[in-house]
Scaffold this motif. Sequence first.
Motif, PDB file in Angstrom:
ATOM      1  N   LEU A  11       0.935  -1.060  -0.035  1.00 18.91           N
ATOM      2  CA  LEU A  11       0.056   0.079  -0.019  1.00 18.91           C
ATOM      3  C   LEU A  11       0.916   1.362  -0.164  1.00 18.91           C
ATOM      4  CD1 LEU A  11      -2.984  -0.976   2.370  1.00 18.91           C
ATOM      5  CD2 LEU A  11      -2.915  -0.953  -0.239  1.00 18.91           C
ATOM      6  N   ALA A  12       1.815   1.207   0.743  1.00 18.07           N
ATOM      7  CA  ALA A  12       2.943   2.429   0.842  1.00 18.07           C
ATOM      8  C   ALA A  12       3.366   2.617  -0.629  1.00 18.07           C
ATOM      9  CB  ALA A  12       3.834   2.232   1.809  1.00 18.07           C
ATOM     10  N   GLY A  13       3.782   1.756  -1.226  1.00 16.45           N
ATOM     11  CA  GLY A  13       4.517   1.753  -2.625  1.00 16.45           C
ATOM     12  C   GLY A  13       3.351   2.377  -3.560  1.00 16.45           C
ATOM     13  N   ARG A  14       2.327   1.619  -3.651  1.00 17.33           N
ATOM     14  CA  ARG A  14       1.250   2.067  -4.297  1.00 17.33           C
ATOM     15  C   ARG A  14       0.833   3.558  -4.207  1.00 17.33           C
ATOM     16  NH1 ARG A  14      -2.669  -0.138  -7.622  1.00 17.33           N
ATOM     17  NH2 ARG A  14      -4.941   1.055  -7.353  1.00 17.33           N
ATOM     18  N   LEU A  15       0.784   3.824  -2.755  1.00 18.06           N
ATOM     19  CA  LEU A  15       0.446   5.448  -2.680  1.00 18.06           C
ATOM     20  C   LEU A  15       1.285   6.435  -3.240  1.00 18.06           C
ATOM     21  CD1 LEU A  15      -1.383   7.508  -1.088  1.00 18.06           C
ATOM     22  CD2 LEU A  15       0.157   6.950   0.950  1.00 18.06           C
ATOM     23  N   HIS A  16       2.732   5.871  -3.064  1.00 17.40           N
ATOM     24  CA  HIS A  16       3.643   6.803  -3.468  1.00 17.40           C
ATOM     25  C   HIS A  16       4.151   6.835  -5.045  1.00 17.40           C
ATOM     26  CE1 HIS A  16       4.695   8.544   0.254  1.00 17.40           C
ATOM     27  NE2 HIS A  16       4.667   7.244   1.098  1.00 17.40           N
ATOM     28  N   THR A  17       3.378   5.879  -5.631  1.00 17.02           N
ATOM     29  CA  THR A  17       3.573   5.604  -7.181  1.00 17.02           C
ATOM     30  C   THR A  17       2.153   6.232  -7.857  1.00 17.02           C
ATOM     31  OG1 THR A  17       2.931   3.236  -7.076  1.00 17.02           O
ATOM     32  CG2 THR A  17       5.640   4.345  -7.021  1.00 17.02           C
ATOM     33  N   ALA A  18       1.507   5.110  -8.049  1.00 18.81           N
ATOM     34  CA  ALA A  18       0.023   5.177  -8.729  1.00 18.81           C
ATOM     35  C   ALA A  18      -0.685   6.012  -8.062  1.00 18.81           C
ATOM     36  CB  ALA A  18      -0.527   3.928  -8.859  1.00 18.81           C
ATOM     37  N   GLY A  19      -0.589   6.278  -6.824  1.00 18.24           N
ATOM     38  CA  GLY A  19      -1.455   7.142  -5.780  1.00 18.24           C
ATOM     39  C   GLY A  19      -0.984   8.686  -6.050  1.00 18.24           C
ATOM     40  N   LEU A  20       0.169   8.983  -6.057  1.00 19.87           N
ATOM     41  CA  LEU A  20       0.438  10.315  -6.480  1.00 19.87           C
ATOM     42  C   LEU A  20       0.238  10.810  -7.663  1.00 19.87           C
ATOM     43  CD1 LEU A  20       2.269  12.583  -5.606  1.00 19.87           C
ATOM     44  CD2 LEU A  20       4.477  11.438  -6.634  1.00 19.87           C
ATOM     45  N   THR A 169       5.405   9.174 -11.602  1.00 18.61           N
ATOM     46  CA  THR A 169       6.016   8.050 -10.939  1.00 18.61           C
ATOM     47  C   THR A 169       5.587   6.932 -11.557  1.00 18.61           C
ATOM     48  OG1 THR A 169       4.580   8.228  -9.201  1.00 18.61           O
ATOM     49  CG2 THR A 169       6.600   9.205  -9.072  1.00 18.61           C
ATOM     50  N   SER A 170       6.340   5.825 -11.426  1.00 14.54           N
ATOM     51  CA  SER A 170       5.559   4.707 -12.137  1.00 14.54           C
ATOM     52  C   SER A 170       5.826   3.490 -11.188  1.00 14.54           C
ATOM     53  CB  SER A 170       6.283   4.205 -13.372  1.00 14.54           C
ATOM     54  OG  SER A 170       7.625   3.704 -13.243  1.00 14.54           O
ATOM     55  N   ALA A 171       4.744   2.240 -11.470  1.00 13.04           N
ATOM     56  CA  ALA A 171       4.773   1.174 -10.356  1.00 13.04           C
ATOM     57  C   ALA A 171       5.070   0.002 -11.708  1.00 13.04           C
ATOM     58  CB  ALA A 171       3.796   1.102  -9.592  1.00 13.04           C
ATOM     59  N   PRO A 172       6.027  -0.395 -12.152  1.00 16.99           N
ATOM     60  CA  PRO A 172       6.024  -1.460 -13.020  1.00 16.99           C
ATOM     61  C   PRO A 172       5.383  -2.766 -12.831  1.00 16.99           C
ATOM     62  CG  PRO A 172       8.078  -0.417 -12.990  1.00 16.99           C
ATOM     63  CD  PRO A 172       7.463   0.207 -11.856  1.00 16.99           C
ATOM     64  N   ALA A 173       5.528  -3.046 -11.479  1.00 14.91           N
ATOM     65  CA  ALA A 173       5.037  -4.479 -10.897  1.00 14.91           C
ATOM     66  C   ALA A 173       3.570  -4.354 -10.888  1.00 14.91           C
ATOM     67  CB  ALA A 173       5.519  -4.751  -9.679  1.00 14.91           C
ATOM     68  N   LEU A 174       3.019  -3.221 -10.572  1.00 15.85           N
ATOM     69  CA  LEU A 174       1.359  -3.079 -10.809  1.00 15.85           C
ATOM     70  C   LEU A 174       1.129  -3.285 -12.220  1.00 15.85           C
ATOM     71  CD1 LEU A 174       0.771  -0.179  -8.438  1.00 15.85           C
ATOM     72  CD2 LEU A 174       0.404  -2.495  -7.858  1.00 15.85           C
ATOM     73  N   ASP A 175       1.703  -2.647 -13.112  1.00 21.14           N
ATOM     74  CA  ASP A 175       1.310  -2.881 -14.396  1.00 21.14           C
ATOM     75  C   ASP A 175       1.495  -4.411 -14.952  1.00 21.14           C
ATOM     76  OD1 ASP A 175       1.176  -0.105 -14.920  1.00 21.14           O
ATOM     77  OD2 ASP A 175       3.375   0.268 -15.366  1.00 21.14           O
ATOM     78  N   LEU A 176       2.581  -4.865 -14.667  1.00 24.75           N
ATOM     79  CA  LEU A 176       2.540  -6.560 -15.050  1.00 24.75           C
ATOM     80  C   LEU A 176       1.460  -7.113 -14.389  1.00 24.75           C
ATOM     81  CD1 LEU A 176       6.354  -6.714 -14.570  1.00 24.75           C
ATOM     82  CD2 LEU A 176       5.149  -6.880 -16.654  1.00 24.75           C
ATOM     83  N   LEU A 177       1.383  -6.922 -12.977  1.00 23.13           N
ATOM     84  CA  LEU A 177       0.304  -7.680 -12.232  1.00 23.13           C
ATOM     85  C   LEU A 177      -1.293  -7.506 -12.816  1.00 23.13           C
ATOM     86  CD1 LEU A 177       1.234  -7.206  -8.511  1.00 23.13           C
ATOM     87  CD2 LEU A 177       1.119  -9.307  -9.959  1.00 23.13           C
ATOM     88  N   ALA A 178      -1.348  -5.996 -13.430  1.00 24.26           N
ATOM     89  CA  ALA A 178      -2.604  -5.877 -13.910  1.00 24.26           C
ATOM     90  C   ALA A 178      -2.813  -6.605 -15.329  1.00 24.26           C
ATOM     91  CB  ALA A 178      -2.749  -4.450 -14.148  1.00 24.26           C
ATOM     92  N   GLU A 179      -1.797  -6.724 -16.104  1.00 23.89           N
ATOM     93  CA  GLU A 179      -1.873  -7.499 -17.401  1.00 23.89           C
ATOM     94  C   GLU A 179      -2.032  -8.834 -17.072  1.00 23.89           C
ATOM     95  OE1 GLU A 179      -1.870  -6.133 -20.505  1.00 23.89           O
ATOM     96  OE2 GLU A 179      -2.383  -4.263 -19.309  1.00 23.89           O
ATOM     97  N   ARG A 180      -1.327  -9.540 -16.161  1.00 23.01           N
ATOM     98  CA  ARG A 180      -1.500 -10.871 -15.710  1.00 23.01           C
ATOM     99  C   ARG A 180      -3.037 -11.310 -15.472  1.00 23.01           C
ATOM    100  NH1 ARG A 180       1.069 -13.821 -10.720  1.00 23.01           N
ATOM    101  NH2 ARG A 180       3.085 -12.862 -11.611  1.00 23.01           N
ATOM    102  N   HIS A 181      -3.584 -10.373 -14.625  1.00 22.63           N
ATOM    103  CA  HIS A 181      -4.911 -10.430 -14.210  1.00 22.63           C
ATOM    104  C   HIS A 181      -5.961 -10.346 -15.180  1.00 22.63           C
ATOM    105  CE1 HIS A 181      -8.772  -8.748 -12.126  1.00 22.63           C
ATOM    106  NE2 HIS A 181      -8.618 -10.021 -11.382  1.00 22.63           N
ATOM    107  N   ALA A 182      -5.638  -9.459 -16.217  1.00 20.78           N
ATOM    108  CA  ALA A 182      -6.663  -9.130 -17.362  1.00 20.78           C
ATOM    109  C   ALA A 182      -6.668 -10.505 -18.297  1.00 20.78           C
ATOM    110  CB  ALA A 182      -6.111  -8.202 -18.331  1.00 20.78           C
TER     111      ALA A 182
END
Length: 191
Positions: A11-20, A169-182
Amino acid sequence: MHDLASLRGFLAGRLHTAGLVAAGLTAAACRSAGRSPTPPAPMTWAELDAEADARTASPAQREANRQQGRLLLRVARRVWPSPVLEELALAVPNPHHPVALGAVAHAAGVPPDEAAMAAAYHAVAGAATAAVRLLGLDPVEVHRLLAGLAPDLDAVAERAAAAEVLPATSAPALDLLAERHARAGLRLFVS
């Protein structure tokens, strides 16, 4: 993620990247809706939406973001009828969520800094709720964890609202997880 400690880190990582990024776009949309003369200069709806596109690398996340934005705009147009919301709907019928959220915040009388806070909280609250459902974590402990993020939420919202240049800012792991989930056979949620 598998426990409260790993959820907090996520959550902290998400907040400071995608959240920002979401908070910055939301504040900019709120300011632009009000045609605020304070820097940075207001952007058009199409420009803001293009900025959101440029900051969302995952096609799956762009699609989910636009679906959430479209749904928010549809409901908000009924709750807070406003020329600003009609203008957005005409300019970008399927806007990114932060763009729609900023316009809706303006229509509801919310200032850009509070709109940024709503976007920052949205970035972590949905993931926290999903963790309760998917990992079976104690909801009280998860909400305690969210409450503990309050100083970070304040800092991210303040930084986003004060930014003269949109955060990127970016969060490549979130991007990869989103693609896997899709691509997964069983999709549990859209986000």
